[in-house]
Design an enzyme around this catalytic site. Sequence first.
Site, PDB file in Angstrom:
ATOM      1  N   ARG A   4       0.819  51.890  38.221  1.00 24.25           N
ATOM      2  CA  ARG A   4       1.639  53.028  37.795  1.00 24.25           C
ATOM      3  C   ARG A   4       2.915  53.017  38.626  1.00 24.25           C
ATOM      4  O   ARG A   4       3.049  52.259  39.567  1.00 24.25           O
ATOM      5  CB  ARG A   4       0.857  54.351  37.947  1.00 24.25           C
ATOM      6  CG  ARG A   4       0.069  54.367  39.225  1.00 24.25           C
ATOM      7  CD  ARG A   4       0.173  55.569  40.046  1.00 24.25           C
ATOM      8  NE  ARG A   4       1.474  56.085  40.248  1.00 24.25           N
ATOM      9  CZ  ARG A   4       2.285  55.728  41.258  1.00 24.25           C
ATOM     10  NH1 ARG A   4       1.930  54.802  42.134  1.00 24.25           N
ATOM     11  NH2 ARG A   4       3.473  56.299  41.386  1.00 24.25           N
ATOM     12  N   GLY A   5       3.848  53.901  38.242  1.00 24.85           N
ATOM     13  CA  GLY A   5       5.171  53.866  38.868  1.00 24.85           C
ATOM     14  C   GLY A   5       6.061  53.004  37.984  1.00 24.85           C
ATOM     15  O   GLY A   5       5.693  51.872  37.631  1.00 24.85           O
ATOM     16  N   ALA A   6       7.233  53.555  37.632  1.00 20.52           N
ATOM     17  CA  ALA A   6       8.047  52.909  36.600  1.00 20.52           C
ATOM     18  C   ALA A   6       8.368  51.425  36.891  1.00 20.52           C
ATOM     19  O   ALA A   6       8.155  50.574  36.019  1.00 20.52           O
ATOM     20  CB  ALA A   6       9.330  53.713  36.393  1.00 20.52           C
ATOM     21  N   ARG A  29       2.492  53.333  27.685  1.00 22.88           N
ATOM     22  CA  ARG A  29       2.985  54.619  28.216  1.00 22.88           C
ATOM     23  C   ARG A  29       4.421  54.813  27.727  1.00 22.88           C
ATOM     24  O   ARG A  29       5.206  53.864  27.752  1.00 22.88           O
ATOM     25  CB  ARG A  29       2.920  54.659  29.749  1.00 22.88           C
ATOM     26  CG  ARG A  29       1.493  54.687  30.300  1.00 22.88           C
ATOM     27  CD  ARG A  29       1.457  54.978  31.787  1.00 22.88           C
ATOM     28  NE  ARG A  29       1.671  56.380  32.083  1.00 22.88           N
ATOM     29  CZ  ARG A  29       1.843  56.856  33.327  1.00 22.88           C
ATOM     30  NH1 ARG A  29       1.833  56.020  34.369  1.00 22.88           N
ATOM     31  NH2 ARG A  29       2.022  58.141  33.533  1.00 22.88           N
ATOM     32  N   GLN A  32      -0.970  61.550  43.301  1.00 23.74           N
ATOM     33  CA  GLN A  32      -0.294  60.352  43.799  1.00 23.74           C
ATOM     34  C   GLN A  32       0.266  60.572  45.207  1.00 23.74           C
ATOM     35  O   GLN A  32       0.405  59.625  45.973  1.00 23.74           O
ATOM     36  CB  GLN A  32       0.853  59.947  42.862  1.00 23.74           C
ATOM     37  CG  GLN A  32       0.426  59.384  41.519  1.00 23.74           C
ATOM     38  CD  GLN A  32       0.352  60.449  40.455  1.00 23.74           C
ATOM     39  OE1 GLN A  32       0.082  61.618  40.735  1.00 23.74           O
ATOM     40  NE2 GLN A  32       0.583  60.077  39.210  1.00 23.74           N
ATOM     41  N   ASP A  88      11.580  57.934  36.276  1.00 21.40           N
ATOM     42  CA  ASP A  88      10.965  57.114  35.222  1.00 21.40           C
ATOM     43  C   ASP A  88      11.952  56.764  34.125  1.00 21.40           C
ATOM     44  O   ASP A  88      11.789  55.772  33.419  1.00 21.40           O
ATOM     45  CB  ASP A  88       9.752  57.818  34.638  1.00 21.40           C
ATOM     46  CG  ASP A  88       8.597  57.760  35.618  1.00 21.40           C
ATOM     47  OD1 ASP A  88       8.600  58.553  36.578  1.00 21.40           O
ATOM     48  OD2 ASP A  88       7.731  56.891  35.463  1.00 21.40           O
ATOM     49  N   LYS A 142       7.882  62.451  37.612  1.00 27.90           N
ATOM     50  CA  LYS A 142       6.561  63.086  37.656  1.00 27.90           C
ATOM     51  C   LYS A 142       6.657  64.600  37.584  1.00 27.90           C
ATOM     52  O   LYS A 142       7.504  65.211  38.239  1.00 27.90           O
ATOM     53  CB  LYS A 142       5.870  62.652  38.953  1.00 27.90           C
ATOM     54  CG  LYS A 142       4.502  63.204  39.202  1.00 27.90           C
ATOM     55  CD  LYS A 142       3.511  63.000  38.067  1.00 27.90           C
ATOM     56  CE  LYS A 142       3.421  61.591  37.551  1.00 27.90           C
ATOM     57  NZ  LYS A 142       2.659  61.494  36.279  1.00 27.90           N
TER      58      LYS A 142
HETATM   59  O1  MRU Z   1       2.490  58.742  36.270  1.00 27.57           O
HETATM   60  P1  MRU Z   1       3.042  57.843  37.337  1.00 27.57           P
HETATM   61  O2  MRU Z   1       2.244  57.843  38.591  1.00 27.57           O
HETATM   62  O3  MRU Z   1       3.314  56.446  36.799  1.00 27.57           O
HETATM   63  O4  MRU Z   1       4.450  58.493  37.659  1.00 27.57           O
HETATM   64  C1  MRU Z   1       5.234  57.891  38.655  1.00 27.57           C
HETATM   65  C2  MRU Z   1       6.441  58.622  38.974  1.00 27.57           C
HETATM   66  O5  MRU Z   1       6.809  59.606  38.361  1.00 27.57           O
HETATM   67  C3  MRU Z   1       7.303  58.022  40.027  1.00 27.57           C
HETATM   68  O6  MRU Z   1       7.928  59.010  40.777  1.00 27.57           O
HETATM   69  C4  MRU Z   1       8.366  57.147  39.335  1.00 27.57           C
HETATM   70  O7  MRU Z   1       7.749  56.249  38.461  1.00 27.57           O
HETATM   71  C5  MRU Z   1       9.188  56.400  40.305  1.00 27.57           C
HETATM   72  S1  MRU Z   1       8.263  55.139  41.094  1.00 27.57           S
HETATM   73  C6  MRU Z   1       9.275  54.243  42.081  1.00 27.57           C
END
Ligand code: MRU
Length: 341
Positions: free
Chosen positions: A47-49, A90, A192, A233, A244
Site C-alpha cells: 500500500r502507499g501510492a 484500487r 497505518q 495519492d 488518507k
Molecule cells: O490506503 P493506503 O495505506 O494505501 O493510503 C496511503 C496514503 O494515503 C499515503 O499517505 C499516500 O499513499 C502517500 S505514501 C508515500
Amino acid sequence: MEDYYSLKWMGHSLSMIDQRRLPLEEVYLEYTEPRDVAEAIRTMVVRGAPAIGSAAGFGMALAALQAQSGSSESILRDLEKAGNILKAARPTAVNLAWAINRVLLAAQGVSDVRETVIAEAIAIFNEDVQANIQIGLNGLELIPQNARFIHHCNTGALATSGYGTALGAIRTAHEHGRNVFVYVDETRPRLQGSRLTAWELQKLGIPFKVIVDGASGHVMRTRGVDLCVVGCDRIAANGDTANKVGTFNLALAARAHNIPFYVVGPTSTLDKNSPDGIAIPVEERGADEILTIEGQTIAPIGTPVFNPAFDITPHDYITSIITEKGIFRPPFRESIKMGTL
Ligand code: MRU
C-alpha cells in the site's frame, strides 16, 4: 538504507512484505502471477501510492514473462489485459495507472518486449527511490531546528519503493541534526500510523508519540506543533490533494492554529487530467475495517457504515507541495505547470 523493504524484484518474481501483519510479524510473500499482485494491492499487502505504482510495474513484468511466445502484438495484448486487471485493484492512487501506462508505452514498437517491460519496471522503482531522497533534501529548507511534526498515515519506505516521502523528509531532517519530534496520527481505521509509521520511526531512531487522529487539534493547541507533513495519492492540476482519510481534518486544524501544512510526494502522483479534487475518485472500502478490530466486532451487529479510504484537501489549505522537482507554492496551477514542464 533500511533493513526491510516494501517490494523487491527477484529476477523472475516479486517479493513484498505483508504490511497487514506488521508490526507483529515480518513476513515476505513471493508473487509470480500478475493477478495475485493485483489482489495484493487490493487487500493492502502492499500500500502507499508510490509502492502500489512500483508493484504494478513489476506485475506487468510478470505478465511479460508469462506471455505466450509469439509476435510482439500478442505479448502486447496480454500486457494490456494484465494492465486492466492491475488498474482495477484500487482507484485513488494515480501512481497505479501511471506506472502501467508508462510500461505499456515503453513496450510499443520494440522487438524485445519482455526485456523492455522488465527494464521499465525496474526504472520506475529506481527512479522512485531517487525521487524520495531528493524530496528529503528539497524539504530541508522548510524544516526548522527542533521541529515538532504531525504526520498522517504511513509515507515511509514501506509506502514507497524505498526511503519514503513525508517520512523521508522527516528522516533527512533527522539525519541533518534538526532534532525532530513526530506526533504520529494512528490513522483509523487501518492504523497505518500506529502499526507502520511507529515501526519505521522506531527503526530509524526518531523520537515520536502516537496520538489518536482526533487529538491533533488539542496537541496543536497545548503541545506546540511547527508543521504538518502528509503524503498524497493523487494531486489534481489545481493542487487539490487526495490522501488518507483524516488528512483534510488535519489541514483544518492546522489552519485554525496557523501551522504550515505540507503535502509531500513525487511528481508521479500529479494527475494533470484531474482539473480539481472533485474529479478524483475516492475509494470506499468494506464495513469490516471500521466494525472490527483483529476479527473482534466493536459495534452493534448490523451497524451501517460509510468508509471512504481517502479525502480531498482543497488546495487553499495546503502551504506547499514538496516534490523531487522542487517546492510548489500557491498558486499551484501555475507552479505545478512550471515545475513539471
Ligand atoms: O490506503 P493506503 O495505506 O494505501 O493510503 C496511503 C496514503 O494515503 C499515503 O499517505 C499516500 O499513499 C502517500 S505514501 C508515500
